[in-house]
Structures are given as structure tokens and as C-alpha cells.
Design a protein around this motif. Structure first.
Motif, mmCIF file in Angstrom:
data_model
loop_
_atom_site.group_PDB
_atom_site.id
_atom_site.type_symbol
_atom_site.label_atom_id
_atom_site.label_comp_id
_atom_site.label_asym_id
_atom_site.label_seq_id
_atom_site.Cartn_x
_atom_site.Cartn_y
_atom_site.Cartn_z
ATOM 1 N N HIS A 91 33.176 53.776 39.889
ATOM 2 C CA HIS A 91 33.591 52.759 40.845
ATOM 3 C C HIS A 91 34.380 51.656 40.143
ATOM 4 N N ARG A 92 35.210 51.014 40.901
ATOM 5 C CA ARG A 92 36.046 49.939 40.396
ATOM 6 C C ARG A 92 35.921 48.744 41.330
ATOM 7 N N SER A 93 36.708 47.748 41.065
ATOM 8 C CA SER A 93 36.722 46.551 41.900
ATOM 9 C C SER A 93 37.039 46.912 43.345
ATOM 10 N N TRP A 94 36.295 46.332 44.276
ATOM 11 C CA TRP A 94 36.533 46.559 45.698
ATOM 12 C C TRP A 94 37.937 46.115 46.078
ATOM 13 N N TRP A 95 38.431 45.105 45.409
ATOM 14 C CA TRP A 95 39.753 44.565 45.705
ATOM 15 C C TRP A 95 40.869 45.538 45.364
ATOM 16 N N ARG A 96 40.593 46.527 44.524
ATOM 17 C CA ARG A 96 41.612 47.505 44.125
ATOM 18 C C ARG A 96 42.212 48.213 45.340
ATOM 19 N N GLU A 97 41.384 48.537 46.317
ATOM 20 C CA GLU A 97 41.849 49.272 47.495
ATOM 21 C C GLU A 97 41.884 48.419 48.760
ATOM 22 N N HIS A 98 41.266 47.258 48.735
ATOM 23 C CA HIS A 98 41.127 46.471 49.958
ATOM 24 C C HIS A 98 41.686 45.061 49.844
ATOM 25 N N GLY A 99 42.575 44.834 48.910
ATOM 26 C CA GLY A 99 43.162 43.514 48.718
ATOM 27 C C GLY A 99 44.057 43.124 49.885
ATOM 28 N N PRO A 100 44.484 41.873 49.912
ATOM 29 C CA PRO A 100 45.343 41.416 51.006
ATOM 30 C C PRO A 100 46.671 42.179 51.036
ATOM 31 N N GLY A 101 46.966 42.766 52.180
ATOM 32 C CA GLY A 101 48.216 43.490 52.380
ATOM 33 C C GLY A 101 48.212 44.919 51.874
ATOM 34 N N CYS A 102 47.135 45.350 51.251
ATOM 35 C CA CYS A 102 47.095 46.698 50.687
ATOM 36 C C CYS A 102 47.026 47.761 51.785
#
Length: 146
Positions: A91-102
Motif C-alpha cells: 500500500h501507498r499514500s491514499w493521496w497517490r490515487e485520490h488527490g485533488p483533480g486526479c
């Protein structure tokens, strides 16, 4: 100020749980507990609790500096390692796939030999890369601690 520290740690805890990053989860949990003890020690004037809070704050700032260095890949660190999950999972940072505008696209493998649950995730169009979001979170933690 303690309320902001608690809210920031709680917010970070939630997103670290979503990414299954066990090292930051443990650190955030300790931060929440020690801030409560520090607040209690200040209100009740318990010098030992205040000393524990002061020592922990120095460790907390050090931990957040490490996270900043980790995500900016300073000194041979790599954000692609499983260090934050204690090498238990990928697993990696949640923001990797769910960041703003992604925009997240899941591509299922078409080969018959590959497991059904295996998939490739493609992420495009992010306004800000995930590592910078993690750096911003750590910088906020440092600013609130100091």
C-alpha cells in the motif's frame, strides 16, 4: 492550539488508515495520546506530563522532518519502498490515487494466467502530486508543534 493539533493529527490518521500506512498510523496515535496528556498536565500542573509532552514534541517534529525527506526522496530514501507499511503490504499514500483533480483508471489484465483481483491503476490529471500533499501535511504538523 491543542485543538488544532488534535484535529490535524486526527485528519492525518484517517488518510493514513485509508492508505494502510502503519508507521504513520502508530505515530499519529501516539501524537493524539501525548497531546491529551500534555493538555491534562498543563491544566493540572503535572510537570512529568509536561516533560513527556515536550520530549514527544521534539520526536514528533523529527518524525515529520523524516516524512518530508522520505516523500521528497532526500538522502537515498525512496517513496516507492514499503517502509511506511513496515514491509507488510504494497500500500501507498491514499493521496497517490485520490488527490485533488486526479483521474483514476483501473485496467484489468486480459492475460489468462494473471489473477482476477490483480489490476493496474493509472492516475492522471492531478493538480498536485501526492508527495507534495504528504509534505504539506507534515509541514503543517511541524508548524502546529512549534
Amino acid at each position: 492550539l491543542c485543538v488544532f493539533l488534535q484535529l490535524a493529527a486526527l485528519e492525518r490518521q484517517i488518510f493514513d488508515f485509508l492508505g494502510f500506512q502503519w508507521a504513520p498510523i502508530l505515530g499519529n496515535f501516539l501524537q493524539i495520546i501525548v497531546v491529551i496528556l500534555g493538555l491534562f498536565g498543563t491544566i493540572q500542573f503535572r510537570p512529568r506530563y509536561i516533560v513527556v509532552y515536550t520530549v514527544w514534541t521534539a520526536l514528533w517534529v523529527t518524525w515529520n522532518v523524516f516524512i518530508i525527506c522520505f516523500y521528497l526522496e532526500v538522502g537515498g530514501l525512496s517513496k516507492e519502498t514499503d517502509l511506511m507499511t513496515f514491509n507488510i503490504s504494497m500500500h501507498r499514500s491514499w493521496w497517490r490515487e485520490h488527490g485533488p483533480g486526479c483521474v483514476r483508471r483501473v485496467v484489468r489484465p486480459s492475460s489468462p494466467g494473471i489473477l482476477e483481483d490483480y489490476s493496474y491503476v493509472s492516475v492522471t490529471g492531478c493538480i498536485i502530486d501526492f508527495q507534495y500533499l504528504e509534505v504539506i501535511h507534515s509541514a503543517i504538523q511541524i508548524l502546529l508543534s512549534v
